[in-house]
Design an enzyme around this catalytic site. Sequence first.
Site, short mmCIF file in Angstrom:
data_model
loop_
_atom_site.label_atom_id
_atom_site.label_comp_id
_atom_site.label_asym_id
_atom_site.label_seq_id
_atom_site.Cartn_x
_atom_site.Cartn_y
_atom_site.Cartn_z
N ARG A 192 0.88 -1.05 -0.06
CA ARG A 192 0.05 -0.08 -0.06
C ARG A 192 0.83 1.24 0.00
NH1 ARG A 192 -5.25 -1.78 -0.04
NH2 ARG A 192 -5.47 -3.87 1.09
N ASP A 193 0.45 2.09 -0.84
CA ASP A 193 1.05 3.64 -0.86
C ASP A 193 1.06 4.21 0.42
OD1 ASP A 193 2.01 5.60 -3.40
OD2 ASP A 193 1.52 6.48 -1.48
N ILE A 194 2.04 4.78 0.76
CA ILE A 194 2.37 5.53 2.43
C ILE A 194 1.34 6.81 2.17
CG2 ILE A 194 4.23 7.03 2.04
CD1 ILE A 194 5.15 5.74 4.57
N ASN A 201 4.33 6.19 -13.78
CA ASN A 201 4.92 7.31 -14.13
C ASN A 201 6.38 7.30 -14.44
OD1 ASN A 201 2.57 9.13 -13.15
ND2 ASN A 201 3.24 8.80 -11.01
N VAL A 212 10.47 8.00 -7.34
CA VAL A 212 11.14 6.72 -6.89
C VAL A 212 11.74 6.05 -8.24
CG1 VAL A 212 11.12 4.51 -5.55
CG2 VAL A 212 9.97 6.66 -4.71
N HIS A 222 7.42 1.02 -10.73
CA HIS A 222 6.27 0.80 -9.85
C HIS A 222 4.87 1.08 -10.78
CE1 HIS A 222 7.62 4.77 -8.63
NE2 HIS A 222 6.52 5.03 -8.51
N HIS A 269 1.26 2.14 -10.35
CA HIS A 269 0.26 2.50 -9.38
C HIS A 269 -1.08 1.89 -9.57
CE1 HIS A 269 2.26 6.19 -7.77
NE2 HIS A 269 2.83 5.90 -8.60
P1 AMP Z 1 5.88 8.19 -8.01
O1 AMP Z 1 5.92 9.53 -7.75
O2 AMP Z 1 5.27 7.75 -9.31
O3 AMP Z 1 7.47 7.92 -8.32
O4 AMP Z 1 5.48 7.15 -6.81
C1 AMP Z 1 6.21 6.91 -5.59
C2 AMP Z 1 5.14 6.68 -4.75
O5 AMP Z 1 5.93 5.90 -3.78
C3 AMP Z 1 4.31 7.87 -4.27
O6 AMP Z 1 2.92 7.66 -4.42
C4 AMP Z 1 4.90 7.73 -2.75
O7 AMP Z 1 3.67 8.02 -1.88
C5 AMP Z 1 5.04 6.26 -2.41
N1 AMP Z 1 6.01 6.23 -1.27
C6 AMP Z 1 7.17 6.63 -1.06
N2 AMP Z 1 7.63 6.19 0.05
C7 AMP Z 1 6.85 5.00 0.48
C8 AMP Z 1 6.92 3.99 1.37
N3 AMP Z 1 8.08 3.97 2.13
N4 AMP Z 1 6.06 3.11 1.56
C9 AMP Z 1 5.00 3.18 0.40
N5 AMP Z 1 4.95 4.06 -0.38
C10 AMP Z 1 5.83 5.13 -0.59
#
Ligand code: AMP
Length: 114
Positions: free
Chosen positions: A29-31, A87, A96, A100, A102
Amino acid sequence: MTDCLFCKIVNREIPAALIHEDDQLVAFRDINPQAPTHVLIVPRRHIATLNDLGADADGIVGTIVRRAAAIARDEGFAEAGYRTVFNCNADGGQTVFHIHLHLLGGRPLTWPPG
Ligand code: AMP
Ligand code: ZN
């Protein structure tokens, strides 16, 4: 990769709310959820961006997309609908650099995105 947040989640070096893992991918799950369900599905193998995908990654990308559909079914919104997004780089909003997918669902989503 040692300095990658999602590699650390894959390797259980930092905690995450995991909902699925297998030999190829991990889903958690996204944080900072942007919908009632917001899940990230990542390959175990480090691939920085979509631009780095080779033909050898065709299988894992297909597996990630099918896993998103399976999670949507499990979460109960497959028929209502949902969104999947990769993205890529700065203009795509990637923060990140480990690919990944979403998966967002559980509410109507507007289009186009910002
Ligand atoms: P992006 O902006 O497409 O690279 O998405 C990165 C996603 O990672 C964002 O939606 C963040 O909220 C999510 N995220 C960052 N750190 C964590 C974490 N420790 N656990 C879960 N999700 C995270
Ligand atoms: Zn990584």
